[in-house]
Design an enzyme around this catalytic site. Structure first.
Site, PDB file in Angstrom:
ATOM      1  N   ARG A  34      56.033 -11.906 -24.584  1.00  0.00           N
ATOM      2  CA  ARG A  34      56.518 -11.962 -25.956  1.00  0.00           C
ATOM      3  C   ARG A  34      57.239 -10.643 -26.291  1.00  0.00           C
ATOM      4  O   ARG A  34      56.974  -9.628 -25.640  1.00  0.00           O
ATOM      5  CB  ARG A  34      55.294 -12.043 -26.866  1.00  0.00           C
ATOM      6  CG  ARG A  34      55.239 -13.150 -27.839  1.00  0.00           C
ATOM      7  CD  ARG A  34      53.919 -13.031 -28.578  1.00  0.00           C
ATOM      8  NE  ARG A  34      52.962 -13.998 -28.104  1.00  0.00           N
ATOM      9  CZ  ARG A  34      52.906 -15.236 -28.537  1.00  0.00           C
ATOM     10  NH1 ARG A  34      53.714 -15.651 -29.460  1.00  0.00           N
ATOM     11  NH2 ARG A  34      52.006 -16.072 -28.053  1.00  0.00           N
ATOM     12  N   GLY A  39      49.518 -10.849 -28.650  1.00  0.00           N
ATOM     13  CA  GLY A  39      49.185 -12.204 -28.228  1.00  0.00           C
ATOM     14  C   GLY A  39      49.291 -13.244 -29.318  1.00  0.00           C
ATOM     15  O   GLY A  39      49.889 -13.022 -30.378  1.00  0.00           O
ATOM     16  N   SER A 145      46.134 -18.945 -24.167  1.00  0.00           N
ATOM     17  CA  SER A 145      46.195 -20.407 -24.211  1.00  0.00           C
ATOM     18  C   SER A 145      47.439 -20.862 -24.950  1.00  0.00           C
ATOM     19  O   SER A 145      48.140 -20.066 -25.568  1.00  0.00           O
ATOM     20  CB  SER A 145      44.956 -20.943 -24.934  1.00  0.00           C
ATOM     21  OG  SER A 145      44.925 -20.430 -26.264  1.00  0.00           O
ATOM     22  N   HIS A 447      20.532  -6.357 -54.765  1.00  0.00           N
ATOM     23  CA  HIS A 447      20.652  -7.391 -55.789  1.00  0.00           C
ATOM     24  C   HIS A 447      21.686  -6.968 -56.832  1.00  0.00           C
ATOM     25  O   HIS A 447      21.682  -5.791 -57.229  1.00  0.00           O
ATOM     26  CB  HIS A 447      19.298  -7.599 -56.484  1.00  0.00           C
ATOM     27  CG  HIS A 447      19.368  -8.580 -57.600  1.00  0.00           C
ATOM     28  ND1 HIS A 447      19.467  -9.937 -57.371  1.00  0.00           N
ATOM     29  CD2 HIS A 447      19.396  -8.402 -58.951  1.00  0.00           C
ATOM     30  CE1 HIS A 447      19.531 -10.566 -58.544  1.00  0.00           C
ATOM     31  NE2 HIS A 447      19.487  -9.658 -59.512  1.00  0.00           N
TER      32      HIS A 447
HETATM   33  C1  LIG Z   1      46.697 -20.730 -35.613  1.00  0.00           C
HETATM   34  C2  LIG Z   1      45.572 -20.042 -34.895  1.00  0.00           C
HETATM   35  C3  LIG Z   1      44.608 -19.355 -35.624  1.00  0.00           C
HETATM   36  C4  LIG Z   1      43.565 -18.710 -34.975  1.00  0.00           C
HETATM   37  N1  LIG Z   1      42.642 -18.064 -35.733  1.00  0.00           N
HETATM   38  C5  LIG Z   1      41.612 -17.448 -35.130  1.00  0.00           C
HETATM   39  C6  LIG Z   1      40.648 -16.733 -35.894  1.00  0.00           C
HETATM   40  O1  LIG Z   1      40.729 -16.656 -37.121  1.00  0.00           O
HETATM   41  N2  LIG Z   1      39.634 -16.127 -35.238  1.00  0.00           N
HETATM   42  C7  LIG Z   1      39.514 -16.192 -33.870  1.00  0.00           C
HETATM   43  O2  LIG Z   1      38.554 -15.629 -33.330  1.00  0.00           O
HETATM   44  N3  LIG Z   1      40.411 -16.857 -33.123  1.00  0.00           N
HETATM   45  C8  LIG Z   1      41.455 -17.484 -33.719  1.00  0.00           C
HETATM   46  N4  LIG Z   1      42.386 -18.121 -32.954  1.00  0.00           N
HETATM   47  C9  LIG Z   1      42.224 -18.114 -31.494  1.00  0.00           C
HETATM   48  C10 LIG Z   1      42.715 -16.773 -30.915  1.00  0.00           C
HETATM   49  O3  LIG Z   1      44.075 -16.603 -31.257  1.00  0.00           O
HETATM   50  C11 LIG Z   1      42.541 -16.746 -29.414  1.00  0.00           C
HETATM   51  O4  LIG Z   1      41.198 -17.026 -29.081  1.00  0.00           O
HETATM   52  C12 LIG Z   1      42.915 -15.370 -28.856  1.00  0.00           C
HETATM   53  O5  LIG Z   1      44.235 -15.044 -29.195  1.00  0.00           O
HETATM   54  C13 LIG Z   1      42.738 -15.339 -27.347  1.00  0.00           C
HETATM   55  O6  LIG Z   1      43.099 -14.079 -26.877  1.00  0.00           O
HETATM   56  P1  LIG Z   1      43.653 -13.875 -25.390  1.00  0.00           P
HETATM   57  O7  LIG Z   1      43.865 -12.403 -25.257  1.00  0.00           O
HETATM   58  O8  LIG Z   1      42.793 -14.563 -24.423  1.00  0.00           O
HETATM   59  O9  LIG Z   1      45.060 -14.635 -25.350  1.00  0.00           O
HETATM   60  P2  LIG Z   1      46.337 -14.668 -26.291  1.00  0.00           P
HETATM   61  O10 LIG Z   1      46.099 -14.081 -27.610  1.00  0.00           O
HETATM   62  O11 LIG Z   1      46.847 -16.063 -26.215  1.00  0.00           O
HETATM   63  O12 LIG Z   1      47.360 -13.684 -25.554  1.00  0.00           O
HETATM   64  C14 LIG Z   1      47.885 -13.966 -24.309  1.00  0.00           C
HETATM   65  C15 LIG Z   1      49.220 -13.270 -24.182  1.00  0.00           C
HETATM   66  O13 LIG Z   1      49.632 -13.353 -22.824  1.00  0.00           O
HETATM   67  C16 LIG Z   1      51.032 -13.498 -22.775  1.00  0.00           C
HETATM   68  N5  LIG Z   1      51.394 -14.061 -21.476  1.00  0.00           N
HETATM   69  C17 LIG Z   1      51.101 -15.282 -20.967  1.00  0.00           C
HETATM   70  N6  LIG Z   1      51.577 -15.405 -19.709  1.00  0.00           N
HETATM   71  C18 LIG Z   1      52.178 -14.233 -19.425  1.00  0.00           C
HETATM   72  C19 LIG Z   1      52.855 -13.739 -18.275  1.00  0.00           C
HETATM   73  N7  LIG Z   1      52.987 -14.465 -17.163  1.00  0.00           N
HETATM   74  N8  LIG Z   1      53.380 -12.483 -18.331  1.00  0.00           N
HETATM   75  C20 LIG Z   1      53.250 -11.720 -19.445  1.00  0.00           C
HETATM   76  N9  LIG Z   1      52.603 -12.127 -20.543  1.00  0.00           N
HETATM   77  C21 LIG Z   1      52.072 -13.368 -20.528  1.00  0.00           C
HETATM   78  C22 LIG Z   1      51.334 -14.418 -23.934  1.00  0.00           C
HETATM   79  O14 LIG Z   1      52.692 -14.288 -24.333  1.00  0.00           O
HETATM   80  C23 LIG Z   1      50.342 -13.913 -24.992  1.00  0.00           C
HETATM   81  O15 LIG Z   1      50.948 -12.974 -25.826  1.00  0.00           O
HETATM   82  C24 LIG Z   1      43.474 -18.756 -33.570  1.00  0.00           C
HETATM   83  C25 LIG Z   1      44.451 -19.433 -32.817  1.00  0.00           C
HETATM   84  C26 LIG Z   1      45.486 -20.057 -33.473  1.00  0.00           C
HETATM   85  C27 LIG Z   1      46.539 -20.762 -32.653  1.00  0.00           C
END
Ligand SMILES: Cc1cc2nc3c(=O)[nH]c(=O)nc-3n(C[C@H](O)[C@H](O)[C@H](O)COP(=O)(O)OP(=O)(O)OC[C@H]3O[C@@H](n4cnc5c(N)ncnc54)[C@H](O)[C@@H]3O)c2cc1C
Ligand SMILES: NC(=O)c1ccc[n+]([C@@H]2O[C@H](COP(=O)([O-])OP(=O)(O)OC[C@H]3O[C@@H](n4cnc5c(N)ncnc54)[C@H](O)[C@@H]3O)[C@@H](O)[C@H]2O)c1
Length: 468
Positions: A34, A39, A145, A447
């Site tokens: 991105r 993320g 995801s 309280h």
């Molecule tokens: C609308 C929405 C609301 C949400 N609200 C909440 C909330 O309030 N509370 C909560 O706990 N969770 C929430 N979530 C879930 C939360 O966003 C995810 O659980 C969390 O972002 C997971 O983190 P991660 O680091 O595993 O992956 P991600 O945040 O998905 O980050 C992964 C990153 O890897 C990058 N990437 C992928 N493949 C490659 C590659 N080959 N090379 C380089 N970069 C790459 C992607 O571009 C992305 O930026 C929400 C999700 C959504 C969709």
């Protein structure tokens, strides 16, 4: 360039892992495809959705929640463009915060697509096609995801008429009718946003209840409340088709128990039927990294994949798809890579749905305890009997605590109510320390606070509440 750790993906899992590893003295790089770090969570997930949930709640409150407090205001006028600007500014300040922390911790950031060439070797392809290769002792897959779509149904998500959460966070006008496919967390949070801003919202859910994984008492109460707010809830309904029409889109569903298919029309349809692990283009097959039967990167208890030197955390591995779960895994893995003993307690991970009222949960549900044959006791306390809730006119909901019948150790806590997402943490800390409902019930609570309902529910678990 050679590193101790290269993290692929800069979401809450990846960026937190990188910062912790750097703090522990390791040389770290992060690759993100991105344009900005942070993320899904910071760019199109947790953060923008909470900015819109807050703003839309304020709008709703100004329109409906002031008169009974003796504040007479004229009907508020929505400036959606300005509300979206607030959301965008919130995203910007958060993603810039991550950039700042990378610099502060001397982490090298690469914008481009990361691909595992082999254990110890990662390539980065920039947008202009330029490729560079980096060497590293350890690789962390934190690629998160993506939208899963509806299993077995061909849906053309254009992010304008048929949208995922990403499009639903960026609509340029309030839809007259919004159909939400899937009554889980995303559907209810973003459905709430647009309902508060004036859309007629219909939620179509396959299961017999909303928020399927939550404690049944909680989801029943929540469903009643959200329906009272005007959300049209259709459960036990399996969506079988989503198609564009001239006016918008139509959704067809079949009653799960049998019967005629029903077709409903709307100007916008939100597809919120879950998310799937994202591993596309990462080179896992070539590197020999194994996936499980649900497409998640397979790991052991130390986040190790089947290939030495390659680890994975966050949404791309098993467990709840939550930002704080990903963060905690990031910290634990960084500690392991630095030779320490990182650990995540998967029994004590809170979950919050940021609707109004909020729904918050930690530990086991009553259904899970029953199924496991655990001998448990229940304590419940309603906010109608809490003085602060009455003063604030937020008496909807309750606190429910589950404890082991013999030992009194707290096994689960569930709250529906205003501020539930903050209150859940006292039960979370208690559980982390193996505390009992008596420990909680005998702890002095200020309280008048909403948290007194947590204390009273604990009293109800091991003895009797005072205020009921
Ligand atoms: C609308 C929405 C609301 C949400 N609200 C909440 C909330 O309030 N509370 C909560 O706990 N969770 C929430 N979530 C879930 C939360 O966003 C995810 O659980 C969390 O972002 C997971 O983190 P991660 O680091 O595993 O992956 P991600 O945040 O998905 O980050 C992964 C990153 O890897 C990058 N990437 C992928 N493949 C490659 C590659 N080959 N090379 C380089 N970069 C790459 C992607 O571009 C992305 O930026 C929400 C999700 C959504 C969709
Ligand atoms: N506040 C938060 O913590 C938060 C907020 C948003 C997203 N998230 C995370 O994002 C992930 C994805 O959220 P989500 O809401 O898309 O998924 P979800 O799994 O929470 O809900 C999806 C719902 O869609 C239903 N469904 C599936 N197929 C269907 C069909 N054909 N017809 C009708 N209904 C159908 C399922 O029964 C389920 O209830 C979740 O794992 C969640 O943890 C968390």
């Amino acid at each position: 360039m050679s590193y101790d750790v290269i993290v692929i993906g800069s979401g809450p899992g990846g960026y937190v892992c990188a910062i912790k590893a750097a703090q522990l003295g390791l040389k770290v790089a992060v690759i993100e495809k991105r344009a900005t770090y942070g993320g899904t969570c910071l760019n199109v997930g947790c953060i923008p959705s909470k900015a819109l949930l807050h703003a839309s709640e304020m709008f709703h409150h100004a329109a409906h929640g002031m008169d009974s407090l003796g504040i007479e205001v004229s009907a508020p006028v929505l400036n959606l463009e300005k509300m979206m600007a607030h959301k965008d500014a919130t995203i910007k300040s958060n993603v810039e915060g991550v950039s700042f922390l990378f610099k502060k911790n001397k982490i090298d950031g690469f914008i481009g697509t990361g691909k595992i060439v082999a254990a110890g070797k990662v390539s980065v392809t920039a947008e202009d096609g330029q490729v560079q290769e980096l060497d590293t002792k350890n690789i962390v897959i934190a690629t998160g995801s993506d939208v899963a779509g509806i299993p077995g149904v061909n849906v053309d998500i254009d992010e304008k008429v048929i949208v995922s959460s990403t499009g639903a966070l960026d609509l340029t006008k309030v839809p007259q009718n919004l159909i939400v496919v899937g009554g889980g967390v995303i559907g209810l949070e973003l459905g709430s946003v647009w309902m508060r801003l004036g859309a007629k919202v219909t939620v179509i859910e396959y299961l017999d209840k909303l928020l399927g994984a939550m404690d049944a008492d909680v989801s029943k109460q929540f469903q009643r409340m959200i329906a009272k707010q005007g959300m049209d809830i259709r459960t036990e309904a399996k969506v079988t088709a989503v198609e564009k029409t001239e006016a918008g889109a139509k959704v067809t569903y079949e009653p799960v128990k049998g019967g005629e298919a029903v077709t409903v029309e709307a100007d916008v349809v939100l597809i919120s039927t879950g998310r799937k692990p994202y591993t596309e283009g990462l080179g896992l097959e070539g590197a020999g990294v194994a996936l499980d039967n649900r497409g998640r990167v397979e790991i052991d208890h130390g986040f190790k994949t089947n290939v030495a030197g390659i680890y994975a955390i966050g949404d791309v591995v098993k467990g709840p798809m939550l930002a704080h779960k990903a963060e905690d895994e990031g910290v634990a893995l960084a500690e392991i890579l630095a030779g320490q003993h990182g650990h995540v307690n998967y029994d004590v991970i809170p979950g919050v749905v940021y609707t109004q009222p909020e729904v918050a949960s930690v530990g086991k549900t009553e259904e899970e305890l029953k199924a496991a044959g655990v001998n448990y006791k229940v304590g419940k306390f309603p906010f109608t009997a809490n003085g602060r809730a009455r003063a604030m006119q937020v008496t909807d909901g309750f606190v429910k605590i589950l404890a082991d019948k013999e030992t009194d150790r707290v096994l689960g806590g569930h709250i529906v109510g205003f501020g539930a997402g903050e209150m859940i943490h006292e039960i979370t800390v208690l559980m982390e320390f193996g505390g009992s409902s008596e420990d909680l019930g005998r702890t002095c609570h200020a309280h008048p606070t909403m948290s007194e309902a947590v204390k009273e529910a604990a009293l109800a678990t091991f003895a009797k509440p005072i205020h009921m």
